[in-house]
Design an enzyme around this catalytic site. Structure first.
Site, mmCIF file in Angstrom:
data_model
loop_
_atom_site.group_PDB
_atom_site.id
_atom_site.type_symbol
_atom_site.label_atom_id
_atom_site.label_comp_id
_atom_site.label_asym_id
_atom_site.label_seq_id
_atom_site.Cartn_x
_atom_site.Cartn_y
_atom_site.Cartn_z
ATOM 1 C CG ASP A 96 -1.163 5.963 -7.068
ATOM 2 O OD1 ASP A 96 -0.476 4.930 -7.207
ATOM 3 O OD2 ASP A 96 -2.333 5.942 -6.645
ATOM 4 C CD GLU A 102 -2.325 0.599 -3.776
ATOM 5 O OE1 GLU A 102 -2.632 -0.332 -3.025
ATOM 6 O OE2 GLU A 102 -2.034 1.739 -3.349
ATOM 7 C CD GLU A 149 1.448 -1.603 -1.760
ATOM 8 O OE1 GLU A 149 1.927 -0.839 -0.889
ATOM 9 O OE2 GLU A 149 0.604 -1.238 -2.592
#
Length: 400
Positions: free
Chosen positions: A79, A144, A173
């Site tokens: 997302d 997230e 990340e």
């Protein structure tokens, strides 16, 4: 629209995912694509949707290759945040177009690019070495960037309930500030949010003696919270920091004293505190401030206020396990020549959930353009990160 024939695998995977406009919590076909790629590699792919009242349903993917140990988990999210004003973008935010060796698109670095590179690394590993002596899994959510309620936390519980156990995890990340290899995130500060409301008495601004202006009391309470530092930096963490994020009275009139005044705040805290002790400190400071202050000079009553805690407390954590950090650092040094800094700075991530199941670190692309207009990544950086992940996989499985 670019033709990606001949592009490295990571760029092709990233382009396919960017073209899925998966603004949280909509997966918009990204998980379908990942399943289509991973299943032929031998991964057992399972899709799980979680629900909770007041939140959107979220589709999640868990995919595992192998059945033995060591078991390495790669975790991430497909997302993305909204693109904002699309006309402000140099290239379409969901077009995955390449210009001057740079791919543009929402999620390019946060964090579809990390997922694309790890898939490409796994593909390269399997082609070069065959199936690893152990297991690799992907734990991918679409929640997230949203409330993080129906994603990684529940997916971990679901998988653990089915007997899944992990030895280590990398979250993809964007951890690097300037160049691939600059930084590994081996922990995160905690996060606590709340809202303070001071209750006054509405009235005409020309007759203040008939009203109590809550703005005065709110200013005093915020001063009580902010005047004294919470702590100093510790061995692994920056000082605890509080920011007032909004102040509202909900009053469109300039000649009306409002009834209530509200301030929202967020605190990023170090390992001096946990959620309970920090809440107690906040309440203590507010109580002292309320007793020492008055909404209007000459009135005897202290400030009348209430506190609401917003969302869940994100706990502070630090990964002290040495094998994961050591082998990832070695892979980074081999590929880039850099010695990564270990950092606990920045915001929160889904690593805060994973740390309860196995050692976890974050390592991905360069985060300079995440959440911005013209989010983008150099194709050469995709190649570098893929090479680091591949080298790490080789070192991880050869050492067990």
């Amino acid at each position: 629209m670019n033709d990606y024939t001949g592009f490295p695998a990571a760029a092709r995977h990233l382009a396919a995912m960017i073209r899925c406009p998966s603004v949280t919590p909509d997966t918009a076909g990204t998980l379908d694509y990942l399943e289509k790629v991973l299943a032929p590699l031998g991964f057992n792919c399972q899709r799980v949707t979680f629900s909770e009242a007041g939140t959107a349903d979220v589709d999640n993917l868990y995919a595992r290759l192998g059945s033995g140990s060591p078991h390495l988990m790669f975790a991430g999210h497909t997302d993305v945040v909204p693109a904002g004003e699309e006309a402000a973008w140099a290239l379409p935010p969901f077009g995955a177009e390449v210009k001057d060796g740079v791919m543009y698109g929402r999620g390019a670095v946060d964090m579809k690019g990390g997922i694309a590179c790890f898939i490409a690394a796994v593909e390269a590993y399997l082609e070069k070495h065959g199936k690893p002596d152990g297991s690799v899994s992907f734990l991918i959510t679409g929640d997230e960037e949203g409330p993080s309620v129906n994603g990684t936390d529940k997916l971990l519980q679901w998988a653990a309930g089915k007997g899944e156990r992990w030895d280590a995890s990398i979250v993809g990340e964007p951890s690097n500030p300037e160049a691939i290899g600059d930084m590994i995130k081996n922990g995160r500060r905690g996060s606590l949010s709340g809202r303070i409301t001071v209750h006054g008495v509405q009235g005409h601004s020309a007759y203040p003696h008939l009203a109590d202006n809550p703005v005065r009391g709110l200013m005093d309470l915020l001063d009580a919270l902010l005047a004294t530092p919470f702590d100093e930096e510790t061995d692994h963490f920056q000082p605890t920091n509080m920011e007032v994020t909004t102040v509202d009275v909900g009053n469109p009139a300039v000649n009306v004293i409002p009834a209530d005044a509200t301030a929202g705040f967020n605190i990023r805290f170090n390992d001096t505190w946990d959620g309970d002790s920090l809440k107690a400190e906040i309440l203590s400071r507010l109580e002292k401030g309320a007793k020492a202050s008055r909404i209007r000079h000459g009135k005897d009553a202290p400030v009348n206020y209430s506190v609401d805690w917003v969302g869940r407390v994100s706990p502070v954590f630090l990964t002290r396990e040495t094998e994961l950090v050591g082998k990832l650092s070695a892979a980074i040094a081999d590929v880039t020549g850099r010695t990564p800094e270990l950092s606990t700075g920045g915001g929160t991530s889904d690593a805060r959930f994973i740390k309860d199941y196995c050692p976890v670190v974050e390592f991905g692309l360069i985060g300079q353009t995440m959440h911005q207009v013209d989010e983008r990544i150099a194709l050469s950086d995709l190649d570098t990160l893929t090479a680091v992940y591949l080298r790490f996989l080789e070192g991880w499985f050869s050492g067990h």
